[in-house]
Design an enzyme around this catalytic site. Sequence first.
Site, PDB file in Angstrom:
ATOM      1  N   TYR A 104       0.811  -1.213   0.000  1.00  0.00           N
ATOM      2  CA  TYR A 104       0.000   0.000   0.000  1.00  0.00           C
ATOM      3  C   TYR A 104       0.849   1.271   0.000  1.00  0.00           C
ATOM      4  O   TYR A 104       0.466   2.281  -0.575  1.00  0.00           O
ATOM      5  CB  TYR A 104      -0.916   0.022   1.231  1.00  0.00           C
ATOM      6  CG  TYR A 104      -2.201  -0.750   1.080  1.00  0.00           C
ATOM      7  CD1 TYR A 104      -2.188  -2.104   0.801  1.00  0.00           C
ATOM      8  CD2 TYR A 104      -3.431  -0.110   1.221  1.00  0.00           C
ATOM      9  CE1 TYR A 104      -3.367  -2.812   0.679  1.00  0.00           C
ATOM     10  CE2 TYR A 104      -4.622  -0.812   1.091  1.00  0.00           C
ATOM     11  CZ  TYR A 104      -4.592  -2.154   0.825  1.00  0.00           C
ATOM     12  OH  TYR A 104      -5.753  -2.857   0.694  1.00  0.00           O
ATOM     13  N   ASP A 129      -2.226 -18.468   0.995  1.00  0.00           N
ATOM     14  CA  ASP A 129      -3.168 -19.207   0.136  1.00  0.00           C
ATOM     15  C   ASP A 129      -3.854 -20.312   0.927  1.00  0.00           C
ATOM     16  O   ASP A 129      -5.076 -20.510   0.863  1.00  0.00           O
ATOM     17  CB  ASP A 129      -2.462 -19.752  -1.122  1.00  0.00           C
ATOM     18  CG  ASP A 129      -1.134 -20.437  -0.846  1.00  0.00           C
ATOM     19  OD1 ASP A 129      -0.649 -20.391   0.302  1.00  0.00           O
ATOM     20  OD2 ASP A 129      -0.569 -21.041  -1.786  1.00  0.00           O
ATOM     21  N   ASP A 136      -6.132  -7.261   4.171  1.00  0.00           N
ATOM     22  CA  ASP A 136      -7.268  -6.665   3.473  1.00  0.00           C
ATOM     23  C   ASP A 136      -8.139  -7.772   2.881  1.00  0.00           C
ATOM     24  O   ASP A 136      -9.356  -7.792   3.042  1.00  0.00           O
ATOM     25  CB  ASP A 136      -6.746  -5.743   2.356  1.00  0.00           C
ATOM     26  CG  ASP A 136      -7.865  -5.132   1.546  1.00  0.00           C
ATOM     27  OD1 ASP A 136      -8.849  -4.682   2.170  1.00  0.00           O
ATOM     28  OD2 ASP A 136      -7.775  -5.119   0.306  1.00  0.00           O
TER      29      ASP A 136
END
Length: 367
Positions: free
Chosen positions: A148, A230, A254
């Site tokens: 970010y 994952d 997020d």
Amino acid sequence: MLERRKIRMYKIAVLAGDGIGPEVMAEAVKVLHAVEKKFDLEFDFLEGLAGGAAIDAYGMPLPESTVKLCEECDAVLFGAVGGPRWDGVEGRLRPERAILGLRKHFGLYANLRPAVLFPALIDASPIKREIVEKLDLLIVRELTGGLYFGTPKGRDESGGKVRAFDTMTYTEHEIERVAHIAFKAAQKRKKRVTSVDKANVLETSRLWREVVEKVARAYADVELCHMYVDNCSMQMVTSPVQFDVILTENTFGDILSDESAVLTGSIGMLPSASLGDKKHYLYEPTHGSAPDIAGTGRANPIACILSASLMLEYSFQAADASTAIKQAVTKALDEGYRTSDIYTGTGKLVSTNEMGDIIARLTERCP
Ligand code: IPM
Ligand code: MG
């Protein structure tokens, strides 16, 4: 002599933003008013513009006046920003820059996102009852680093070929401080931290793992395990109750927090608290501005109301008032009240405003 009760006064910056932001915010403010008298609190609500609303008024998503307003307050309550109206504006002027800018400005590096399944909502969850029953996890998301904010970031062109890039970076210090928050939170819960990374591929993740291991040594009572992101996203739907505290970096957090939210029945249920080293903490629902349902009375105000409850707990040390709100939400759901996102055909379908009224009333009546 009559005993004078001491009233604690706080200033709250209210940044409602766009879409359903103002609608859910109105209900959170209503519920905060409901705890004032009972718990000897007094709030001064100071409204500021952020996101698309600020772009329309000032041509920028986070005007200086809004930052100043937040600085003058004891806490920030944030609604949601964004919408198709502003989709065309350039990256640095997008409505989302408002929330990113506030996180950076106030150094809010730790984002707490609790996902709890209220028993009354078990049928609203898309996951089978036996898998999701008793879900109660907390995501601690790093909030001011990673992709970010890493630099360089941008776009260039060479020989007619366009390239875009973001940079994922983490320093030891950035990992360490958020890890401490996660371990401390775990000590007050089931004493388990799952640190989520992609250490089989990413250099930042390898550092993440090393630093988390080091921090863990100071918390002998907390069990630590590591999980690839994952795998975690799969485990989240196959066996989510194994998790207590999930500690992860910005982008992974997020994504995983949206996934955790929907386990609870709707993203309209998930609150969040963003903490840092200074006193200005920020509280916001995890959901977005949902422009498609804005103005229809269909938004669920619970995530925003629960964010206000987190504010009482973390910024104002008013655990009793915070609990009263949580109990009122539980009661409203137990009594069958549902906004459209959590309505499954039974119970009483209510509007945003009605849900706020019900929770405010039940908060006032809490023992
Ligand atoms: C969130 C949101 C934000 C984020 C957006 C609005 C910038 O998705 O708080 O999860 O990506 O952090
Ligand atoms: Mg998100």
